[in-house]
Write a protein that holds these residues in place. Structure first.
Motif, PDB file in Angstrom:
ATOM      1  N   ASP A   1       4.039  -4.310   6.609  1.00 56.42           N
ATOM      2  CA  ASP A   1       4.535  -5.314   7.565  1.00 56.42           C
ATOM      3  C   ASP A   1       3.481  -5.635   8.623  1.00 56.42           C
ATOM      4  O   ASP A   1       3.460  -6.741   9.162  1.00 56.42           O
ATOM      5  CB  ASP A   1       5.797  -4.784   8.283  1.00 56.42           C
ATOM      6  CG  ASP A   1       6.914  -4.505   7.299  1.00 56.42           C
ATOM      7  OD1 ASP A   1       7.096  -5.323   6.381  1.00 56.42           O
ATOM      8  OD2 ASP A   1       7.589  -3.464   7.428  1.00 56.42           O
ATOM      9  N   ALA A   2       2.651  -4.645   8.947  1.00 51.73           N
ATOM     10  CA  ALA A   2       1.634  -4.859   9.982  1.00 51.73           C
ATOM     11  C   ALA A   2       0.416  -4.012   9.652  1.00 51.73           C
ATOM     12  O   ALA A   2       0.534  -2.975   9.001  1.00 51.73           O
ATOM     13  CB  ALA A   2       2.182  -4.455  11.351  1.00 51.73           C
ATOM     14  N   VAL A   3      -0.741  -4.472  10.098  1.00 49.88           N
ATOM     15  CA  VAL A   3      -1.973  -3.700   9.947  1.00 49.88           C
ATOM     16  C   VAL A   3      -2.469  -3.376  11.349  1.00 49.88           C
ATOM     17  O   VAL A   3      -2.571  -4.271  12.197  1.00 49.88           O
ATOM     18  CB  VAL A   3      -3.039  -4.503   9.162  1.00 49.88           C
ATOM     19  CG1 VAL A   3      -4.346  -3.722   9.083  1.00 49.88           C
ATOM     20  CG2 VAL A   3      -2.544  -4.831   7.758  1.00 49.88           C
ATOM     21  N   LEU A   4      -2.730  -2.105  11.602  1.00 50.30           N
ATOM     22  CA  LEU A   4      -3.102  -1.643  12.935  1.00 50.30           C
ATOM     23  C   LEU A   4      -4.589  -1.305  12.924  1.00 50.30           C
ATOM     24  O   LEU A   4      -5.043  -0.541  12.080  1.00 50.30           O
ATOM     25  CB  LEU A   4      -2.275  -0.402  13.300  1.00 50.30           C
ATOM     26  CG  LEU A   4      -0.759  -0.577  13.103  1.00 50.30           C
ATOM     27  CD1 LEU A   4      -0.033   0.767  13.202  1.00 50.30           C
ATOM     28  CD2 LEU A   4      -0.215  -1.562  14.129  1.00 50.30           C
TER      29      LEU A   4
ATOM     30  N   ALA B   1      -5.466   6.534  -1.497  1.00 46.84           N
ATOM     31  CA  ALA B   1      -4.185   7.142  -1.863  1.00 46.84           C
ATOM     32  C   ALA B   1      -3.211   6.005  -2.176  1.00 46.84           C
ATOM     33  O   ALA B   1      -2.307   5.688  -1.395  1.00 46.84           O
ATOM     34  CB  ALA B   1      -3.682   8.035  -0.730  1.00 46.84           C
ATOM     35  N   GLU B   2      -3.399   5.378  -3.310  1.00 45.30           N
ATOM     36  CA  GLU B   2      -2.687   4.132  -3.639  1.00 45.30           C
ATOM     37  C   GLU B   2      -1.197   4.348  -3.875  1.00 45.30           C
ATOM     38  O   GLU B   2      -0.367   3.521  -3.517  1.00 45.30           O
ATOM     39  CB  GLU B   2      -3.269   3.503  -4.905  1.00 45.30           C
ATOM     40  CG  GLU B   2      -4.676   2.989  -4.744  1.00 45.30           C
ATOM     41  CD  GLU B   2      -5.201   2.403  -6.041  1.00 45.30           C
ATOM     42  OE1 GLU B   2      -4.724   1.330  -6.418  1.00 45.30           O
ATOM     43  OE2 GLU B   2      -6.074   3.022  -6.677  1.00 45.30           O
ATOM     44  N   GLN B   3      -0.872   5.480  -4.524  1.00 46.61           N
ATOM     45  CA  GLN B   3       0.512   5.690  -4.929  1.00 46.61           C
ATOM     46  C   GLN B   3       1.449   5.846  -3.732  1.00 46.61           C
ATOM     47  O   GLN B   3       2.496   5.200  -3.649  1.00 46.61           O
ATOM     48  CB  GLN B   3       0.596   6.934  -5.835  1.00 46.61           C
ATOM     49  CG  GLN B   3       1.947   7.127  -6.469  1.00 46.61           C
ATOM     50  CD  GLN B   3       2.296   6.005  -7.420  1.00 46.61           C
ATOM     51  OE1 GLN B   3       1.561   5.749  -8.359  1.00 46.61           O
ATOM     52  NE2 GLN B   3       3.402   5.322  -7.155  1.00 46.61           N
ATOM     53  N   ILE B   4       1.046   6.717  -2.793  1.00 47.68           N
ATOM     54  CA  ILE B   4       1.936   6.956  -1.647  1.00 47.68           C
ATOM     55  C   ILE B   4       2.073   5.680  -0.809  1.00 47.68           C
ATOM     56  O   ILE B   4       3.164   5.373  -0.299  1.00 47.68           O
ATOM     57  CB  ILE B   4       1.454   8.158  -0.785  1.00 47.68           C
ATOM     58  CG1 ILE B   4       2.489   8.520   0.270  1.00 47.68           C
ATOM     59  CG2 ILE B   4       0.107   7.919  -0.155  1.00 47.68           C
ATOM     60  CD1 ILE B   4       3.735   9.144  -0.242  1.00 47.68           C
TER      61      ILE B   4
ATOM     62  N   VAL C   1       5.786   1.256   0.903  1.00 44.65           N
ATOM     63  CA  VAL C   1       6.190  -0.152   1.069  1.00 44.65           C
ATOM     64  C   VAL C   1       7.574  -0.356   0.455  1.00 44.65           C
ATOM     65  O   VAL C   1       8.465  -0.963   1.066  1.00 44.65           O
ATOM     66  CB  VAL C   1       5.145  -1.092   0.421  1.00 44.65           C
ATOM     67  CG1 VAL C   1       5.674  -2.526   0.365  1.00 44.65           C
ATOM     68  CG2 VAL C   1       3.826  -1.038   1.184  1.00 44.65           C
ATOM     69  N   LYS C   2       7.767   0.172  -0.748  1.00 47.68           N
ATOM     70  CA  LYS C   2       9.057  -0.028  -1.439  1.00 47.68           C
ATOM     71  C   LYS C   2      10.184   0.732  -0.736  1.00 47.68           C
ATOM     72  O   LYS C   2      11.284   0.208  -0.550  1.00 47.68           O
ATOM     73  CB  LYS C   2       8.952   0.435  -2.890  1.00 47.68           C
ATOM     74  CG  LYS C   2       8.085  -0.481  -3.731  1.00 47.68           C
ATOM     75  CD  LYS C   2       8.111  -0.046  -5.182  1.00 47.68           C
ATOM     76  CE  LYS C   2       7.111  -0.861  -5.999  1.00 47.68           C
ATOM     77  NZ  LYS C   2       6.520  -0.115  -7.084  1.00 47.68           N
ATOM     78  N   ALA C   3       9.910   1.986  -0.370  1.00 49.13           N
ATOM     79  CA  ALA C   3      10.954   2.806   0.262  1.00 49.13           C
ATOM     80  C   ALA C   3      11.346   2.225   1.617  1.00 49.13           C
ATOM     81  O   ALA C   3      12.536   2.185   1.966  1.00 49.13           O
ATOM     82  CB  ALA C   3      10.466   4.250   0.421  1.00 49.13           C
TER      83      ALA C   3
END
Ligand code: NAP
Length: 248
Positions: A231-234, A80-83, A88-90
């Motif tokens: 910002d982080a990967v969980l 789901a690349e778009q969301i 990230v931008k929002a």
């Protein structure tokens, strides 16, 4: 009244997001889960749910401010690349921290016969005449199926496609999770020669790969897209709970 500035937005649409939503509720983290609204009757979620798009980056940034969202966890599907890009931008515009729940890609196990394909159209182009391809790629795949009258295709999806399908294509309506025995029985009954799927990772979709390996079915695998970094990967539910508590 919950403290609106301490709310978490959980971007969902996956089994992992449902499980995390339940764990966040157990941990008393004030969470609103967001679904795209693609599936008419989604499985029940714990806690508050909203459905439907935000209206792009601007819409999501406005939602974050209006709802007093203090942190976002993106637990959407890795394709789901778009969301994910919008989030990230929002998040940057609204000054809200964003973490992504990782879904490491699957690796071929013993007995697996895998080849990479760039996308569904390319994978179907790789099928030899007389093949029966099983497409475990969801309803959106219906829109990109090329005409191949020399092969059979079975598309598995939760929702029925709304566009006509190419000749020789059938649809099976079903909803995960699937188990290995059921996948084996299905593939054998249909006479599947090739499995086409996205390398989504996670536990829910593994059964089809195990069944394919057992039956000697070739796999055409679409690699995960590279997403805009968060910002982080969980790396799991425990990490997600700890991150959420630290932000809110
Ligand atoms: P996508 O291409 O990344 O997103 C398209 C648009 O749908 C987004 O711009 C957004 O609309 C809306 N959207 C997507 N996910 C949303 C969410 N969780 N909450 C609110 N709006 C959302 O998404 P997709 O690939 O069509 O997937 C849609 C949903 O199905 C995702 O939530 C994903 O987790 C789930 N899913 C996808 C796949 C897959 O293979 N792609 C597989 C299983 C489940 P706005 O721009 O208007 O905000």
């Amino acid at each position: 009244m919950p403290d609106r500035a301490r709310r978490l937005l959980l971007l969902g649409g996956t089994a992992e997001a449902r499980a995390l939503g339940a764990a966040l509720a157990d941990a008393a983290v004030d969470t609103v889960t967001s679904l795209a609204g693609v599936t008419a009757a989604p499985l029940p979620y714990t806690g508050e749910l909203r459905r439907g798009g935000f209206g792009g980056v601007e819409g999501m940034a406005a939602y974050l401010r209006e709802q007093g969202i203090g942190a976002i966890i993106d637990a959407t599907h890795p394709f789901a690349e778009q969301i994910s890009a919008n989030a990230v931008k929002a998040a940057a515009r609204a000054g809200v921290p964003l973490a992504r729940l990782a879904r490491p890609p699957w690796r071929p196990g013993p007995g697996a016969r895998w080849r990479d394909a760039t996308d569904i159209g390319a994978a179907i182009g790789m099928l030899p005449t007389g093949a029966h391809g099983f497409l475990a790629a969801g309803v959106s795949a219906a829109a990109v199926l090329p005409e191949r009258p020399d092969i059979c295709l079975t598309l598995r999806a939760i929702e029925p496609p709304d566009a006509p399908l190419p000749q020789g294509t059938q649809v099976i309506l079903a909803r995960p999770p699937y188990d290995r025995a059921g996948e084996e029985t299905l593939f054998a009954r249909l006479g599947v020669t090739h499995l086409i799927c996205k390398n989504a990772g996670g536990r829910a979709g593994r059964a089809k790969l195990e069944a394919a390996a057992k039956l000697g079915i070739a796999v055409l695998m679409i690699p995960q897209p590279r997403l805009t970094p968060a910002d982080a990967v969980l790396d799991g539910q425990a990490a997600a709970l700890a991150w959420a508590r630290a932000q809110l």
